[in-house]
Design a protein around this motif. Structure first.
Motif, mmCIF file in Angstrom:
data_model
loop_
_atom_site.group_PDB
_atom_site.id
_atom_site.type_symbol
_atom_site.label_atom_id
_atom_site.label_comp_id
_atom_site.label_asym_id
_atom_site.label_seq_id
_atom_site.Cartn_x
_atom_site.Cartn_y
_atom_site.Cartn_z
ATOM 1 N N LYS A 114 0.984 -0.946 -0.339
ATOM 2 C CA LYS A 114 0.049 0.093 0.002
ATOM 3 C C LYS A 114 0.959 1.325 0.068
ATOM 4 O O LYS A 114 0.608 2.350 -0.946
ATOM 5 N N GLU A 115 1.426 0.997 0.319
ATOM 6 C CA GLU A 115 2.585 1.839 0.613
ATOM 7 C C GLU A 115 3.751 2.767 -0.611
ATOM 8 O O GLU A 115 3.647 3.614 -1.165
ATOM 9 N N ILE A 116 4.026 1.834 -0.815
ATOM 10 C CA ILE A 116 4.696 1.112 -2.498
ATOM 11 C C ILE A 116 4.021 2.407 -3.299
ATOM 12 O O ILE A 116 3.839 3.208 -4.322
ATOM 13 N N PHE A 117 2.505 2.095 -3.384
ATOM 14 C CA PHE A 117 1.620 1.752 -4.615
ATOM 15 C C PHE A 117 1.499 3.796 -4.946
ATOM 16 O O PHE A 117 0.668 4.268 -4.780
ATOM 17 N N ALA A 118 0.882 3.947 -3.066
ATOM 18 C CA ALA A 118 0.508 5.219 -3.213
ATOM 19 C C ALA A 118 2.285 6.419 -2.732
ATOM 20 O O ALA A 118 1.848 7.120 -3.834
ATOM 21 N N ALA A 119 2.983 5.692 -2.863
ATOM 22 C CA ALA A 119 4.065 6.952 -3.059
ATOM 23 C C ALA A 119 4.141 6.509 -4.591
ATOM 24 O O ALA A 119 4.380 7.989 -5.355
ATOM 25 N N ALA A 120 3.681 5.912 -5.835
ATOM 26 C CA ALA A 120 4.538 6.007 -6.977
ATOM 27 C C ALA A 120 2.665 7.009 -8.196
ATOM 28 O O ALA A 120 3.120 7.058 -8.593
ATOM 29 N N GLY A 121 2.002 6.252 -6.832
ATOM 30 C CA GLY A 121 0.480 7.409 -7.200
ATOM 31 C C GLY A 121 1.201 8.817 -7.660
ATOM 32 O O GLY A 121 1.092 9.959 -8.715
ATOM 33 N N ASP A 122 1.858 9.157 -6.834
ATOM 34 C CA ASP A 122 1.687 11.301 -6.420
ATOM 35 C C ASP A 122 3.623 10.945 -7.390
ATOM 36 O O ASP A 122 4.467 12.333 -6.868
ATOM 37 N N ASN A 123 4.305 9.761 -7.902
ATOM 38 C CA ASN A 123 5.636 10.199 -8.525
ATOM 39 C C ASN A 123 5.289 11.011 -9.472
ATOM 40 O O ASN A 123 4.762 10.881 -10.357
ATOM 41 N N LYS A 166 -7.154 -6.631 -3.421
ATOM 42 C CA LYS A 166 -6.888 -4.999 -2.737
ATOM 43 C C LYS A 166 -5.859 -4.337 -3.591
ATOM 44 O O LYS A 166 -5.868 -3.324 -3.467
ATOM 45 N N ALA A 167 -4.550 -4.977 -4.001
ATOM 46 C CA ALA A 167 -3.508 -4.470 -4.381
ATOM 47 C C ALA A 167 -3.600 -4.205 -5.882
ATOM 48 O O ALA A 167 -3.022 -3.458 -5.858
ATOM 49 N N ALA A 168 -4.519 -4.913 -5.990
ATOM 50 C CA ALA A 168 -5.427 -4.829 -7.837
ATOM 51 C C ALA A 168 -5.318 -3.260 -7.879
ATOM 52 O O ALA A 168 -5.814 -2.456 -8.934
ATOM 53 N N ALA A 169 -6.690 -3.072 -6.729
ATOM 54 C CA ALA A 169 -7.311 -1.915 -6.759
ATOM 55 C C ALA A 169 -6.512 -0.783 -6.629
ATOM 56 O O ALA A 169 -6.474 0.549 -6.590
#
Length: 357
Positions: A223-232, A248-251
């Motif tokens: 969740k932390e990886i995808f959250a950081a990648a979304g704002d990168n 859940k990870a797919a979402a």
């Protein structure tokens, strides 16, 4: 073929529920009569179409039914027989018991052989035996080295026989070779925590993040990886194949696809995403304009024809920038639609590049 595809596509957006709401009671009854629900779980009385509108005459009585059938049978005339009946005379073909054929129990080296096969193999030439081996698929047991050696001459001529003339000859002795020992692929040593810090800091050096085959990543870390990648705004490639991702990870990955406008490649292959998660990813790809490569093959379960159709329609009607899609289509229709759409996108990129030159 293109006209037929267009004929089907014009019915894709039709709302069946809205059509059914506007039908009258008579039209619904007529439609129900024409449709046969092919559902083996329903009893036969509910699956069959109504044959009569006559009201029941009363409660069911087995004895009355038997009496009625007996009365009808006595009233009807007997069928005329082609051969008249004579007492004691047998008509038609008389049954005769066939003699049981004894099986050949002769054993040769512990294996049973039939005489027909023995006769055929005794008179077979080398070419016939080689052709029989090819029909039985025995040639697939030879590797390339063994096949080349088998076609060399016994006299030491190393020249391999050509395709015409003597292509069926296997003359020389063939030896097996030990399989080569390939080293195991080294484990992925990427620092996950350090990569998350770089993503959050928008580190310009982190353009490609490869986390493939790291099994110990927990859901909170994902969740932390995808959250950081979304704002990168620097990352161009994110690869998380075989990392145990689920729906859940797919979402979360779908949110990255929606937010991130610099990401060009995403790899989510060999995970545990079901058809529900695949649908979420497909909807996110519909409005994405930055991704050119998206890989999501080899998941926990197949997405089915409905899911494949969803991806094909998304590529054909909405996404115009995706150039590579890593998804194995099992059905020919969606596969053809997806290939045509990807070819169109690649052709648009090629035309744009040639125009700039």
């Amino acid at each position: 073929m293109a006209d037929l595809k267009n004929d089907y596509n014009k019915y894709a957006d039709i709302d069946e529920d809205e059509i059914l709401k506007n039908l009258t009671e008579e039209q619904l009854e007529e439609l129900a009569y024409e449709l046969d629900p092919d559902n083996n779980m329903l009893p036969a009385s509910e699956r069959m179409r109504p044959q009569t509108k006559k009201a029941p005459t009363g409660e069911f009585s087995r004895q009355k039914l038997l009496d009625f059938l007996e009365k009808k049978a006595k009233e009807e005339k007997d069928w005329e027989e082609k051969v008249p009946y004579n007492p004691g005379q047998k008509r038609g073909k008389v049954y005769q018991k066939k003699e049981d054929k004894k099986k050949d129990d002769e054993k040769t080296n512990g294996n049973k052989k039939q005489e027909e096969w023995e006769d055929e193999l005794e008179g077979a030439t080398e070419e016939d035996l080689v052709e029989l081996a090819g029909i039985l698929g025995l040639h697939s047991m030879l590797d390339q080295e063994q096949y080349a050696a088998s076609q060399r001459s016994v006299l030491g001529d190393e020249k391999i026989v050509g395709l015409d003339g003597e292509r069926m000859k296997f003359s020389a002795v063939t030896k097996a070779s030990l399989p080569k020992d390939f080293a195991m692929e080294p484990p992925n040593t990427t620092d996950v925590e350090g990569s998350i810090k770089k993503l959050k800091a928008n580190d310009k050096e982190l353009k490609n993040l490869n986390l493939n085959n790291i099994k110990e990543i927990k859901l909170d870390v994902i969740k932390e990886i995808f959250a950081a990648a979304g704002d990168n705004t620097v990352l161009e490639s994110l690869s998380m194949a075989s990392t145990g991702l689920a729906d859940k990870a797919a979402a979360m990955a779908a949110e990255v696809i929606k937010k991130n406008s610099t990401l060009k490649s995403m790899n989510l292959e060999s995970n545990f995403i079901t058809s529900e998660g695949m649908s979420i990813l497909c909807k996110a790809l519909a409005n994405n304009t930055s991704l050119t490569e998206f890989r999501v093959a080899n998941q926990r379960s197949m997405i089915g024809s409905k899911g494949e159709q969803e991806y094909a329609i998304m590529l054909e009607k909405k996404n115009k920038t995706l150039l590579k899609l890593g998804l194995a289509f099992e059905h020919a229709g969606p596969r053809s639609m997806a290939q045509d759409a990807l070819m169109r996108n690649n052709e648009a990129v090629r035309t744009q590049k040639s125009g700039k030159k």
